[in-house]
Design an enzyme around this catalytic site. Structure first.
Site, PDB file in Angstrom:
ATOM      1  N   ASP A 166      -8.148  30.299  -5.547  1.00 57.51           N
ATOM      2  CA  ASP A 166      -6.979  29.444  -5.369  1.00 57.51           C
ATOM      3  C   ASP A 166      -6.823  28.471  -6.527  1.00 57.51           C
ATOM      4  O   ASP A 166      -7.765  27.762  -6.894  1.00 57.51           O
ATOM      5  CB  ASP A 166      -7.114  28.661  -4.058  1.00 57.51           C
ATOM      6  CG  ASP A 166      -5.929  27.757  -3.812  1.00 57.51           C
ATOM      7  OD1 ASP A 166      -4.889  28.264  -3.353  1.00 57.51           O
ATOM      8  OD2 ASP A 166      -6.028  26.543  -4.082  1.00 57.51           O
TER       9      ASP A 166
ATOM     10  N   TYR B 251      -2.754  21.786 -11.390  1.00 58.84           N
ATOM     11  CA  TYR B 251      -4.149  21.406 -11.592  1.00 58.84           C
ATOM     12  C   TYR B 251      -4.427  21.259 -13.089  1.00 58.84           C
ATOM     13  O   TYR B 251      -4.305  22.216 -13.853  1.00 58.84           O
ATOM     14  CB  TYR B 251      -5.103  22.442 -10.995  1.00 58.84           C
ATOM     15  CG  TYR B 251      -5.062  22.570  -9.489  1.00 58.84           C
ATOM     16  CD1 TYR B 251      -4.386  21.638  -8.699  1.00 58.84           C
ATOM     17  CD2 TYR B 251      -5.701  23.630  -8.846  1.00 58.84           C
ATOM     18  CE1 TYR B 251      -4.360  21.761  -7.314  1.00 58.84           C
ATOM     19  CE2 TYR B 251      -5.672  23.761  -7.454  1.00 58.84           C
ATOM     20  CZ  TYR B 251      -4.995  22.824  -6.709  1.00 58.84           C
ATOM     21  OH  TYR B 251      -4.960  22.950  -5.333  1.00 58.84           O
TER      22      TYR B 251
ATOM     23  N   SER C  63       2.855  25.388   1.269  1.00 59.51           N
ATOM     24  CA  SER C  63       1.664  24.545   1.304  1.00 59.51           C
ATOM     25  C   SER C  63       2.084  23.121   1.639  1.00 59.51           C
ATOM     26  O   SER C  63       3.056  22.604   1.071  1.00 59.51           O
ATOM     27  CB  SER C  63       0.950  24.596  -0.055  1.00 59.51           C
ATOM     28  OG  SER C  63      -0.194  23.768  -0.059  1.00 59.51           O
TER      29      SER C  63
ATOM     30  N   SER D 183      -9.639  21.812   1.642  1.00 54.82           N
ATOM     31  CA  SER D 183     -10.532  20.675   1.894  1.00 54.82           C
ATOM     32  C   SER D 183     -11.158  20.709   3.281  1.00 54.82           C
ATOM     33  O   SER D 183     -11.104  19.722   4.035  1.00 54.82           O
ATOM     34  CB  SER D 183      -9.787  19.344   1.692  1.00 54.82           C
ATOM     35  OG  SER D 183     -10.692  18.308   1.383  1.00 54.82           O
ATOM     36  N   PRO D 184     -11.794  21.825   3.655  1.00 61.03           N
ATOM     37  CA  PRO D 184     -12.437  21.913   4.969  1.00 61.03           C
ATOM     38  C   PRO D 184     -13.618  20.970   5.129  1.00 61.03           C
ATOM     39  O   PRO D 184     -14.093  20.758   6.245  1.00 61.03           O
ATOM     40  CB  PRO D 184     -12.890  23.377   5.040  1.00 61.03           C
ATOM     41  CG  PRO D 184     -13.072  23.789   3.611  1.00 61.03           C
ATOM     42  CD  PRO D 184     -11.985  23.068   2.874  1.00 61.03           C
TER      43      PRO D 184
ATOM     44  N   GLY E 176     -13.531  23.420  -2.758  1.00 61.65           N
ATOM     45  CA  GLY E 176     -13.345  23.053  -4.163  1.00 61.65           C
ATOM     46  C   GLY E 176     -14.662  22.711  -4.822  1.00 61.65           C
ATOM     47  O   GLY E 176     -14.818  21.601  -5.340  1.00 61.65           O
TER      48      GLY E 176
ATOM     49  N   GLN F 291     -23.067  23.365  -5.705  1.00 62.76           N
ATOM     50  CA  GLN F 291     -22.241  23.026  -4.555  1.00 62.76           C
ATOM     51  C   GLN F 291     -21.735  24.286  -3.868  1.00 62.76           C
ATOM     52  O   GLN F 291     -21.677  24.355  -2.639  1.00 62.76           O
ATOM     53  CB  GLN F 291     -21.055  22.155  -4.997  1.00 62.76           C
ATOM     54  CG  GLN F 291     -21.448  20.746  -5.403  1.00 62.76           C
ATOM     55  CD  GLN F 291     -20.258  19.919  -5.861  1.00 62.76           C
ATOM     56  OE1 GLN F 291     -19.164  20.435  -6.062  1.00 62.76           O
ATOM     57  NE2 GLN F 291     -20.468  18.626  -6.045  1.00 62.76           N
TER      58      GLN F 291
END
Length: 323
Positions: free
Chosen positions: A51, A56, A154, A207-208, A283, A289
């Site tokens: 995504d 961005y 979105s 952004s879960p 993200g 991460q």
């Protein structure tokens, strides 16, 4: 190599990995070397949904994605999703979902990405100055000209999701709805999620991890290398550094301790397995991460823990959602 579960995006024929990789930090906080490792690890784990957005890093993220596709991983190994509708001006970003801006932005995105089409193309934000009919016409043109395979919205409210689906009808179809969704932000449960499900659109949750807050790293202080300490992302995290959010974070930490897993894994598993979710987009700024998110693949939350998390994070509902 692990094989990640693939899910249909709503009632469409498109399938994506249930974990997506977001690129908001690419070319700004994530350099080409780190991005290359992220993309390779993600695809090796069975991930497919990549995504990005024209906004961005002012197109820098798309340029970096384009440089890596074909070099690090084959283009056909990813489901490429990008967004348009935020135009850069001297005064900053301006929402512009007019047909002209959307299509010119899409053409620029394709050049940066080095491809003749994207798999999913989304309008990034509602534009009160442009009729929704005009915005939807741009989506239809993107499909009819082969520049996008599936289209969607979105960050739009439920009524616009429903109206867009009606305007696109069955010939094109509203394929996907991307929205923020986590234990700290459950607003889409009021109208957006029910509308998307009823209309056959798949939900892509961004952004879960509650903008990183649900990992628990902000419980005591703000780490110097975190987004909350970053001059351009501090405002993005700040809304969730509240007393109410802290109570949810503590519940996640307690659940994680009981399961002998990390808070990140618990928060991600909660979103991933909610009704209607096709993919949860993380993200990850670094490969380390991302590995934390990949570790959640085998976690299925016990019913009792899921119920407790549901209760502590329940959104306020009233008329007309509850009548």
């Amino acid at each position: 190599m692990r094989t990640m579960e693939l899910r249909h995006v709503g009632r469409s024929g498109l399938r994506v990995s249930r974990l997506g990789l977001g690129t908001m930090t690419w070319s700004r906080d994530t350099d080409p070397h780190e991005a290359s490792e992220l993309l390779r690890d993600f695809v090796d784990a069975g991930g497919t949904l990549l995504d990005t957005s024209a906004s961005y890093a002012d197109g820098g993220a798309e340029e970096l994605v384009g440089a890596l596709l074909g070099d690090v991983v084959p283009r056909e190994d990813v489901v490429l999703c990008t967004k348009a509708g935020v135009r850069r001006t001297e005064a900053g970003g301006v929402v512009d979902a007019s047909r002209g801006n959307l299509l010119s932005t899409l053409d620029a995105s394709l050049r940066r990405l080095g491809t003749d089409h994207v798999d999913v193309w989304l309008v990034q934000s509602p534009d009160p100055r442009t009729p929704l009919e005009e915005t939807v016409h741009a989506l239809r043109l993107a499909v009819s000209t082969g520049r996008a395979r599936y289209v969607g919205l979105s960050n739009h409210p439920g009524w616009q999701v429903a109206r867009a689906a009606t305007l696109l009808d069955h010939e094109v179809g509203l394929g996907a709805v991307q929205a923020e969704y986590s234990l700290l932000q459950r607003g889409i449960e009021r109208e957006v999620a029910p509308a998307a499900t009823a209309l056959g659109a798949g939900l892509l949750a961004w952004s879960p991890l509650g903008r990183g807050v649900l990992t628990g790293k902000y419980r005591r202080t703000i780490p110097a290398d975190s987004r909350a300490a970053s001059p351009h992302l501090a405002g993005f995290v700040q809304p969730y550094l509240t007393r109410g959010s802290a109570a949810v974070v503590e519940a996640v930490v307690t659940a994680a301790e009981g399961l002998e897993r990390s808070p990140l894994e618990v928060a991600l598993a909660w979103v991933r397995d909610r009704p209607g979710i096709s993919s949860s987009i993380v993200g990850a700024r670094t490969a380390a991460q991302l590995r934390g998110s990949l570790a959640a693949e085998d976690l299925v939350l016990p019913v009792e823990i899921r119920r407790a998390l549901d209760e502590v994070s329940a959104p306020a509902l009233g008329y007309p959602e509850r009548f």
